[in-house]
Design a protein around this motif. Structure first.
Motif, mmCIF file in Angstrom:
data_model
loop_
_atom_site.group_PDB
_atom_site.id
_atom_site.type_symbol
_atom_site.label_atom_id
_atom_site.label_comp_id
_atom_site.label_asym_id
_atom_site.label_seq_id
_atom_site.Cartn_x
_atom_site.Cartn_y
_atom_site.Cartn_z
ATOM 1 N N ASP A 211 0.844 -1.188 0.000
ATOM 2 C CA ASP A 211 0.000 0.000 0.000
ATOM 3 C C ASP A 211 0.886 1.247 0.000
ATOM 4 O O ASP A 211 1.791 1.384 0.843
ATOM 5 C CB ASP A 211 -0.916 0.023 1.220
ATOM 6 N N ALA A 213 0.480 5.190 0.395
ATOM 7 C CA ALA A 213 -0.425 6.269 0.781
ATOM 8 C C ALA A 213 0.034 7.581 0.175
ATOM 9 O O ALA A 213 1.225 7.812 -0.051
ATOM 10 C CB ALA A 213 -0.485 6.380 2.301
ATOM 11 N N GLU A 216 -5.097 12.325 -1.999
ATOM 12 C CA GLU A 216 -6.217 11.898 -2.831
ATOM 13 C C GLU A 216 -6.251 12.710 -4.129
ATOM 14 O O GLU A 216 -6.092 13.933 -4.124
ATOM 15 C CB GLU A 216 -7.531 12.064 -2.080
ATOM 16 N N HIS A 255 -8.226 0.541 -5.273
ATOM 17 C CA HIS A 255 -8.751 1.616 -4.425
ATOM 18 C C HIS A 255 -8.681 2.982 -5.120
ATOM 19 O O HIS A 255 -8.580 4.015 -4.441
ATOM 20 C CB HIS A 255 -8.013 1.678 -3.072
ATOM 21 N N LYS A 257 -9.657 6.417 -7.070
ATOM 22 C CA LYS A 257 -10.784 7.350 -7.083
ATOM 23 C C LYS A 257 -11.432 7.364 -8.454
ATOM 24 O O LYS A 257 -12.670 7.434 -8.578
ATOM 25 C CB LYS A 257 -10.295 8.746 -6.704
ATOM 26 N N SER A 278 -9.860 6.120 -2.261
ATOM 27 C CA SER A 278 -10.085 5.227 -1.131
ATOM 28 C C SER A 278 -11.331 4.383 -1.378
ATOM 29 O O SER A 278 -12.095 4.090 -0.453
ATOM 30 C CB SER A 278 -10.214 6.038 0.162
ATOM 31 N N SER A 279 -11.529 3.967 -2.628
ATOM 32 C CA SER A 279 -12.705 3.160 -2.945
ATOM 33 C C SER A 279 -12.501 1.723 -2.462
ATOM 34 O O SER A 279 -11.371 1.272 -2.261
ATOM 35 C CB SER A 279 -12.959 3.195 -4.465
ATOM 36 N N SER A 282 -11.107 0.141 2.165
ATOM 37 C CA SER A 282 -9.959 1.024 2.401
ATOM 38 C C SER A 282 -10.250 1.956 3.565
ATOM 39 O O SER A 282 -11.402 2.322 3.833
ATOM 40 C CB SER A 282 -9.661 1.831 1.133
ATOM 41 N N THR A 283 -9.190 2.348 4.243
ATOM 42 C CA THR A 283 -9.312 3.274 5.378
ATOM 43 C C THR A 283 -8.845 4.678 5.041
ATOM 44 O O THR A 283 -8.946 5.586 5.873
ATOM 45 C CB THR A 283 -8.472 2.766 6.563
ATOM 46 N N GLY A 284 -8.308 4.895 3.842
ATOM 47 C CA GLY A 284 -7.796 6.212 3.459
ATOM 48 C C GLY A 284 -7.234 6.185 2.049
ATOM 49 O O GLY A 284 -7.130 5.128 1.407
ATOM 50 N N ALA A 285 -6.866 7.367 1.573
ATOM 51 C CA ALA A 285 -6.375 7.491 0.199
ATOM 52 C C ALA A 285 -5.032 6.751 0.048
ATOM 53 O O ALA A 285 -4.062 7.074 0.736
ATOM 54 C CB ALA A 285 -6.225 8.954 -0.168
ATOM 55 N N HIS A 286 -5.013 5.777 -0.808
ATOM 56 C CA HIS A 286 -3.785 5.055 -1.107
ATOM 57 C C HIS A 286 -4.015 4.201 -2.357
ATOM 58 O O HIS A 286 -5.149 4.085 -2.842
ATOM 59 C CB HIS A 286 -3.348 4.165 0.075
#
Length: 309
Positions: A211, A213, A216, A255, A257, A278-279, A282-286
């Protein structure tokens, strides 16, 4: 000799006695006059014939000069045509040389050669001492032969440069298909490949990718050239892009966007294929980055640490 002269008017006559010299003079006059006339006529005939001959000679010379003038004009026309042909040939050769120079500069840029190592914009540097004094006989130069020789050298140079370009293109294709580097421009590794605690359940689980990060909406990059084989939503991955690179290698980017490519697209190394998001699960933009080799998941770390060929 006695000469009698009779006078018709008075009926009288007179006689003269001619001596030897008188008779000789009289004979000379009687014979000399016809001979003189004949001689004068002969001389006049010779003069007339000479004038006629001179007239014929002048006419012959005039005809010869006219013929030579026509031949000279034909030679001048032929020389003009040859000069035009040579001019066109030189223009064509110059155009071919210009294309070769452009190709050479293109190959120099592709090969990433150092500045100054090759410079196709300048003529080649030549020199050397004069090997003895000599004179060139320009009348013996075969311009057509020289042009043909120059054309052959250009054709050979074109062929060699085309081969070089083909080799460089093949090398570039190999570099394009060489998996290396990170799938992002900026960011950090937030989770490695292998066993870890699931971020949602907290239970041990196996993570099949790395992953990365980041911000976004930033770009997600293809780590190698290839053909897009999957674009869309997949369970757990969210919006995902899958690329086949040949030799059994496949990379996945999850994941996202937004996906920017479609199935069947040919992408190049470093091309932006999606926007980070973060689709999915997922817990955040990565970006979730995976590499498969012959259908089996492998650790992408070795490919991330690779450098370009």
């Amino acid at each position: 000799m006695k000469v009698i002269v009779i006078n018709r008017k008075h009926g009288g006559s007179r006689s003269f006695e001619l001596g030897r010299w008188s008779r000789a003079l009289l004979s000379l006059c009687c014979l000399g006059l016809p001979l003189g006339m004949v001689a004068a006529g002969y001389v006049a005939g010779l003069e007339s014939e000479a004038q006629a001959l001179r007239g014929e000679s002048v006419d012959a010379m005039a005809d010869e000069l006219a013929q030579q003038s026509q031949e000279l004009e034909a030679i001048r026309d032929e020389a003009e045509q040859k000069l035009q042909a040579l001019t066109l040939s030189l223009a064509e050769l110059q155009a071919r040389m210009t294309r070769l120079d452009a190709l050479g500069e293109h190959l120099t840029a592709m090969a990433e050669l150092e500045d100054g190592e090759f410079d196709f914009s300048q003529p080649p540097a030549l020199g050397g001492p004069l090997a003895g004094e000599f004179e060139v006989d320009y009348s013996s130069l075969d311009l057509t032969g020289e042009l043909e020789s120059f054309s052959r050298r250009l054709s050979d140079r074109e062929q060699q440069l085309a081969i070089l370009e083909s080799l460089l293109n093949n090398r570039r294709l190999e570099d394009e298909a060489w998996l290396s580097g990170r799938p992002i421009e900026k960011g950090w590794v937030s989770s490695h490949y292998g066993k870890r605690n699931d971020p949602f359940t907290g239970q041990p689980a196996f993570h099949h990718g790395i992953d990365f990060a980041g911000k976004e909406g930033s770009g997600v990059l293809a780590v190698a050239g290839g053909v897009v084989t999957w674009v869309g939503e997949r369970a757990g991955y969210g919006h995902m892009v899958e690329i086949s690179h040949g030799d059994g290698l496949v990379s996945r980017y999850g994941h996202n966007k937004q996906n920017l490519v479609a199935p069947g697209d040919v992408v190049r190394k470093g091309e932006t294929i999606a926007l980070m998001g973060s689709s999915g699960r997922s817990t955040g933009a990565h970006v979730h980055f995976e590499v498969y080799k012959h259908g089996r998941s492998v650790d992408p770390s070795s490919y991330v640490r690779r450098t370009r060929r």
